[in-house]
Design an enzyme around this catalytic site. Structure first.
Site, PDB file in Angstrom:
ATOM      1  N   ASP A  36       0.863  -1.179   0.000  1.00  0.00           N
ATOM      2  CA  ASP A  36       0.000   0.000   0.000  1.00  0.00           C
ATOM      3  C   ASP A  36       0.897   1.227   0.000  1.00  0.00           C
ATOM      4  O   ASP A  36       1.490   1.572   1.022  1.00  0.00           O
ATOM      5  CB  ASP A  36      -0.904  -0.012   1.240  1.00  0.00           C
ATOM      6  CG  ASP A  36      -1.822   1.194   1.316  1.00  0.00           C
ATOM      7  OD1 ASP A  36      -1.759   2.061   0.408  1.00  0.00           O
ATOM      8  OD2 ASP A  36      -2.588   1.293   2.293  1.00  0.00           O
ATOM      9  N   ALA A  60      -1.825   4.849  -9.760  1.00  0.00           N
ATOM     10  CA  ALA A  60      -2.451   6.177  -9.779  1.00  0.00           C
ATOM     11  C   ALA A  60      -3.960   6.043  -9.650  1.00  0.00           C
ATOM     12  O   ALA A  60      -4.542   4.997  -9.951  1.00  0.00           O
ATOM     13  CB  ALA A  60      -2.115   6.913 -11.071  1.00  0.00           C
ATOM     14  N   TYR A  61      -4.583   7.122  -9.216  1.00  0.00           N
ATOM     15  CA  TYR A  61      -6.038   7.262  -9.254  1.00  0.00           C
ATOM     16  C   TYR A  61      -6.342   7.882 -10.609  1.00  0.00           C
ATOM     17  O   TYR A  61      -6.017   9.042 -10.853  1.00  0.00           O
ATOM     18  CB  TYR A  61      -6.502   8.171  -8.118  1.00  0.00           C
ATOM     19  CG  TYR A  61      -8.009   8.246  -7.948  1.00  0.00           C
ATOM     20  CD1 TYR A  61      -8.807   8.854  -8.899  1.00  0.00           C
ATOM     21  CD2 TYR A  61      -8.623   7.730  -6.816  1.00  0.00           C
ATOM     22  CE1 TYR A  61     -10.183   8.935  -8.750  1.00  0.00           C
ATOM     23  CE2 TYR A  61     -10.003   7.808  -6.648  1.00  0.00           C
ATOM     24  CZ  TYR A  61     -10.772   8.413  -7.610  1.00  0.00           C
ATOM     25  OH  TYR A  61     -12.134   8.484  -7.455  1.00  0.00           O
ATOM     26  N   THR A 101       0.755  12.948 -16.374  1.00  0.00           N
ATOM     27  CA  THR A 101      -0.311  13.004 -17.380  1.00  0.00           C
ATOM     28  C   THR A 101      -0.391  14.334 -18.117  1.00  0.00           C
ATOM     29  O   THR A 101       0.018  15.384 -17.590  1.00  0.00           O
ATOM     30  CB  THR A 101      -1.669  12.746 -16.695  1.00  0.00           C
ATOM     31  OG1 THR A 101      -2.731  12.893 -17.632  1.00  0.00           O
ATOM     32  CG2 THR A 101      -1.905  13.709 -15.552  1.00  0.00           C
ATOM     33  N   ASP A 102      -0.958  14.289 -19.319  1.00  0.00           N
ATOM     34  CA  ASP A 102      -1.251  15.506 -20.073  1.00  0.00           C
ATOM     35  C   ASP A 102      -2.318  16.345 -19.380  1.00  0.00           C
ATOM     36  O   ASP A 102      -2.477  17.532 -19.688  1.00  0.00           O
ATOM     37  CB  ASP A 102      -1.699  15.164 -21.492  1.00  0.00           C
ATOM     38  CG  ASP A 102      -2.975  14.338 -21.539  1.00  0.00           C
ATOM     39  OD1 ASP A 102      -3.151  13.465 -20.661  1.00  0.00           O
ATOM     40  OD2 ASP A 102      -3.796  14.538 -22.454  1.00  0.00           O
ATOM     41  N   TYR A 126      -8.270  15.313 -11.106  1.00  0.00           N
ATOM     42  CA  TYR A 126      -7.268  14.341 -11.533  1.00  0.00           C
ATOM     43  C   TYR A 126      -5.965  15.031 -11.927  1.00  0.00           C
ATOM     44  O   TYR A 126      -4.883  14.707 -11.421  1.00  0.00           O
ATOM     45  CB  TYR A 126      -7.800  13.505 -12.695  1.00  0.00           C
ATOM     46  CG  TYR A 126      -6.745  12.645 -13.363  1.00  0.00           C
ATOM     47  CD1 TYR A 126      -6.115  11.627 -12.655  1.00  0.00           C
ATOM     48  CD2 TYR A 126      -6.379  12.870 -14.692  1.00  0.00           C
ATOM     49  CE1 TYR A 126      -5.132  10.842 -13.270  1.00  0.00           C
ATOM     50  CE2 TYR A 126      -5.416  12.091 -15.308  1.00  0.00           C
ATOM     51  CZ  TYR A 126      -4.793  11.084 -14.592  1.00  0.00           C
ATOM     52  OH  TYR A 126      -3.823  10.313 -15.187  1.00  0.00           O
ATOM     53  N   LYS A 130      -2.322  14.984  -9.857  1.00  0.00           N
ATOM     54  CA  LYS A 130      -1.106  14.488 -10.520  1.00  0.00           C
ATOM     55  C   LYS A 130      -0.022  15.565 -10.539  1.00  0.00           C
ATOM     56  O   LYS A 130       1.170  15.259 -10.381  1.00  0.00           O
ATOM     57  CB  LYS A 130      -1.428  14.023 -11.942  1.00  0.00           C
ATOM     58  CG  LYS A 130      -2.289  12.776 -12.016  1.00  0.00           C
ATOM     59  CD  LYS A 130      -1.577  11.544 -11.478  1.00  0.00           C
ATOM     60  CE  LYS A 130      -0.541  11.017 -12.453  1.00  0.00           C
ATOM     61  NZ  LYS A 130       0.072   9.747 -11.979  1.00  0.00           N
TER      62      LYS A 130
END
Length: 290
Positions: A36, A60-61, A101-102, A126, A130
């Site tokens: 975890d 990742a979420y 992420t973009d 999101y 990130k």
């Protein structure tokens, strides 16, 4: 070297398994049942007890819409857990390779590919969480490489390609947005790029943020048309539509094409064109079904 891969049961994690299958290094693949990453003590013990030299964080979420109502957990997994990994690997004088992420972009009306030094302007939870993960790494002082990617798909799990393969083979008509532009990325290509850097010990001297998606540009509509064409799903009438025809809690980036010049120049690697990679993925999916 000892390499820890987190989120190993996800798309990128499974592709990392493929990439590392012939490596002489010791890869330890974990998912939440084994580790975890929101538990800082557990992360520190894993890193210390196994002499981890590199962490590749594929966890990742990623549920963009659900994140709007679940900020606390998205922040915990996308930012706080990343800090745990960074601090643990720093104590072991190792490296963290983080996948971002973009979606850290989007608020500004971009019309040219986004560069690594461009200010993050996320439009939703999101992307914001990130971005917080990226910032946590910088604050930790850990040695790191961050790879921002986009529109990830593969043979594994749930993703746009697998969804559209199903829908275009079963629905007579489909509407897909044409006013969101980016680049599909085959997760195996990204995994191979990360593996190449680790395998060839290319981390030192190359710390920083990189962009990696496949080459080329398209809309979700174009992406869907190509998926259907390659799969031979000719009966579905695929029509373009505007994003506002599909109301969402989050405003997705209308343009999030990533500039990959830095990656190509630093590591001397070419990046596959998106349709070539899509064709390989669909062929693999079809082969697995037969």
């Amino acid at each position: 070297m000892n390499i820890l891969v987190t989120g190993a049961n996800g798309q990128l994690g499974n592709c990392m398994r493929n990439a590392a299958s012939g490596s002489a290094d010791n890869y330890i693949f974990t998912d939440v049942s084994e580790l975890d990453i929101t538990d800082s003590g557990a992360v520190a013990r894993m890193v210390k007890d196994n002499g981890i030299d590199v962490i590749v964080n594929c966890a990742a979420y990623t549920n963009v819409d659900k994140a709007e109502d679940d900020f606390d957990f998205a922040e915990k997994l996308n930012a706080e857990a990343v800090r745990n990994l960074a601090e643990a690997v720093k104590q072991n004088d190792g490296w963290l390779i983080q996948v971002s992420t973009d979606y850290v972009f989007g608020k500004e009306p971009y019309n040219v590919p986004c560069r690594e030094d461009q200010k993050g302007t996320p439009t939703g939870v999101y992307g914001l969480t990130k971005l917080h993960g990226e910032q946590a790494i910088a604050e930790s002082g850990a040695k790191s490489l961050i790879f921002r990617t986009a529109w990830l798909y593969s043979e594994y799990g749930k993703n746009f390609v697998k969804t559209m393969l199903n829908l275009t083979s079963t629905k007579p008509e489909l509407k897909v947005v044409f006013d969101q532009t980016g680049t599909p990325t085959y997760a195996q290509d990204l995994a191979d790029a990360i593996f190449d850097i680790v395998e060839n010990r290319r981390m030192a001297g190359n710390e920083g943020i990189y962009h990696y998606s496949n080459e080329g540009v398209c809309s979700w509509y174009d992406f869907t048309k190509m998926i259907a064409e390659m799969a031979g799903n000719k009966e579905c009438d695929i029509q373009p539509c505007h994003s506002d025809e599909f109301p969402s809690k989050v405003k997705r980036p209308s343009y999030s094409v990533l500039d990959k010049t830095k990656y190509k120049e630093i590591f001397g690697r070419r990046v596959p064109y998106w349709t070539d990679s899509l064709r390989r993925c669909i062929a693999n999916i079809k082969a697995a079904e037969s």
